[in-house]
Motif scaffolding. Structure first.
Motif: not given
Lengths: 269, 266
Positions: A26-27, A204, A231, A233, A235-236, B176-177, B179-180, B183, B199, B202-206, B208-210, B237
């Motif tokens: 789902n991600t 999160d 899931m 980053d 850094r957070y 939040l969430k 990151c999922m 799509r 933003i 936008l918590l998934l690693y990298d 923002i960069e993506l 961030r």
């Protein structure tokens, strides 16, 4: 890349007690690779990553191949939680028992929501028996029942009462510690009664006051650093802890000292 | 130094799910000096403030209290109003929007699930017609389209708004969430140039960069979601992101500033 220390964020090292390798359906992960995850961990001074492999949530059969492959690639950096699937208790225990001495074994991971089994279900009792007999640490997903996703009630950590009263000697890490800000008080109050509960705030929910809240109620020795990468980053979570108003001694306990004390068998990195 | 323009700064009464700690923090926000200090400490040079009361109690009461507060004494502080179909009965839409602009309102926010209306109903269409004509930005929360609670969103409804009102900048938050949710967002960003992402989720690693790599830095808008998230986590961030200085400045300040300056109130 701006270094964290330029923001006044200085620390010696981190032991991340809660990451994953592998992906989830789902991600969306752009160009996912195990290496990318571990590189990011290392870039932020994570010296040990405690990991479960996501493929094992769906397929126990494929777990050990994935674990061995990643272990070969990253060696002693990785420690592993092997998955216990309550729908296949005997198979799960067999895999854990056969492999725990062959890998950097950290403990067992359970995910009541993923496996649609309430955390206090009898289906978990074979694990509790095994963990009690073998002094094995369990990391469990835990979440507030009061969320839009109704399945999360399965992972309500307060339901562990009957388990902890029956198996007082087992050590359980509550991943996410209930996960929702209004629920933290209840979880911390619950935790005051159980010496062998540990806590991470991976995921999160970024809420710096949670550290003080739990330190006041269960002590700084019970809190572990967890990020839930990839899931979230990392850094957070580093920023989260550095915004919590902790003294250095408390922060170091959470960043790595508590993990060393709990898991004990780490090499000297 | 990076300066910030925050699109998502809340004040007002406590929300039901917030803990006492955050409630205390919100209480502190009633103190003008505290807000000024908070913004200054974090290099937030401009901010759009929403009143939680307008979300949880009554849109018109909450919006009105913003205007009557002492916040207006803070330089470069602007307001975002919560909007729902009731405006159609209560006010002349054109005048309402014009007057709101004169009162430093620069954004409207819509919460159809929370306030129980359909975003593409007859009245909302009339309202969006006017906002679109004036290029007035609207902010949506993706979670307001999660009908089941299982993160399966009614994207067709969002598409209809984006398609029909292409002159209206739409800023999407996912609180939040997120990151999922890539799509959901990728095809929308491909298809609609008037869509921007806030933003703070936008918590998934990298991640923002993506998004910068895939769609450019012009499509991301800085927001703190304060006090639901600590300000420092979101500012840092951006400061720490593996993107160029120009991209950071775009996300942190320029994109939102350009949208606001593009409003044609007439």
């Amino acid at each position: 890349m701006v270094d964290l220390d330029k923001l006044g964020i200085n620390y010696e090292k981190i032991i991340d007690s809660h990451i994953h390798l592998g992906v989830l359906a789902n991600t969306y992960y752009q160009n996912y690779s195990d290496k990318k995850v571990i590189d990011i961990q290392k870039r932020f001074k994570v010296v040990k990553s405690f990991c479960s492999h996501c493929i094992a949530f769906s397929s126990l059969d494929r777990q050990m191949d994935a674990v061995e492959k990643a272990s070969g690639q990253f060696g002693s950096h990785l420690y592993w939680y092997l998955i216990y699937n309550p729908n296949y208790p005997e198979k799960s225990i067999k895999i854990i028992d056969e492999n725990k001495d062959k890998i950097n074994f950290a403990g067992v991971k359970i995910h009541p929501v993923f496996h649609l089994t309430s955390i206090n279900s009898k289906k978990y009792f074979p694990l509790w028996e095994y963990a009690s007999s073998n002094n094995i640490i369990t990391l469990t997903h835990s979440w507030s029942p009061d969320t839009p996703n109704p399945k999360q009630h399965l992972s309500n950590p307060l339901l562990l009462k009957c388990v902890l009263e029956r198996y007082g000697d087992i050590k359980i890490i509550l991943a996410h510690s209930g996960g929702k800000v209004p629920f933290y008080d209840k979880v911390a109050d619950f935790g005051k009664n159980y010496e062998n509960l540990y806590y991470d705030f991976a995921g999160d929910t970024l809420y710096p006051p949670v550290f003080r809240k739990f330190i006041d109620k269960v002590g700084a020795d019970k809190i572990l650093f967890g990020s839930d990468m990839p899931m979230i980053d990392i850094r957070y979570h580093i920023l989260n802890i550095f915004n919590a108003g902790l003294i250095k001694e408390e922060r170091e306990k959470i960043l790595y000292l508590n993990a060393i004390k709990l898991f004990g068998n780490l090499d000297k990195n | 130094m990076i300066k910030f323009f925050d699109v998502n700064f809340w004040i007002g009464s406590s929300d039901y799910w917030l803990s006492s700690d955050l409630y205390n923090d919100k209480e502190k926000q009633k103190d003008l000096l505290k807000i000024k200090e908070k913004l200054k400490d974090n290099d937030i040079r401009k901010v759009l403030v929403t009143n939680k009361l307008a979300l949880n109690y009554d849109w018109d009461v909450g919006n009105g209290r913003l205007l009557n507060s002492k916040l207006s004494k803070i330089e470069n502080l602007y307001y975002s109003f919560v909007l729902n179909p009731d405006i159609y009965f209560k006010y002349d839409i054109n005048n309402y929007i014009k007057k709101a602009f004169q009162n430093k309102v620069r954004l409207f926010r819509v919460f159809p699930k929370k306030q129980l209306f359909y975003i593409n109903d007859f009245y909302m269409e009339k309202i969006f017609d006017v906002l679109s004509e004036k290029k007035f930005p609207v902010m949506l929360d993706l979670k307001q389209f999660d009908i089941t609670g299982a993160k399966y969103f009614d994207i067709n409804v969002v598409e209809t708004v984006l398609e029909k009102y292409q002159d209206m900048p739409v800023i999407m938050e996912a609180s939040l969430k997120q990151c999922m949710f890539s799509r959901y967002f990728f095809p929308l960003l491909e298809k609609f140039e008037n869509l921007y992402l806030e933003i703070s989720g936008l918590l998934l690693y990298d991640q923002i960069e993506l998004y910068v790599e895939k769609f450019g830095s012009d499509r991301l808008i800085f927001g703190t979601n304060y006090p639901n998230l600590p300000i420092e986590i979101n500012t840092n961030r951006i400061i720490l992101a593996d993107i160029s200085g120009e991209d950071k400045r775009n996300i942190a300040f320029n994109n939102l500033n350009n949208i606001i300056e593009g409003i044609e109130i007439g």
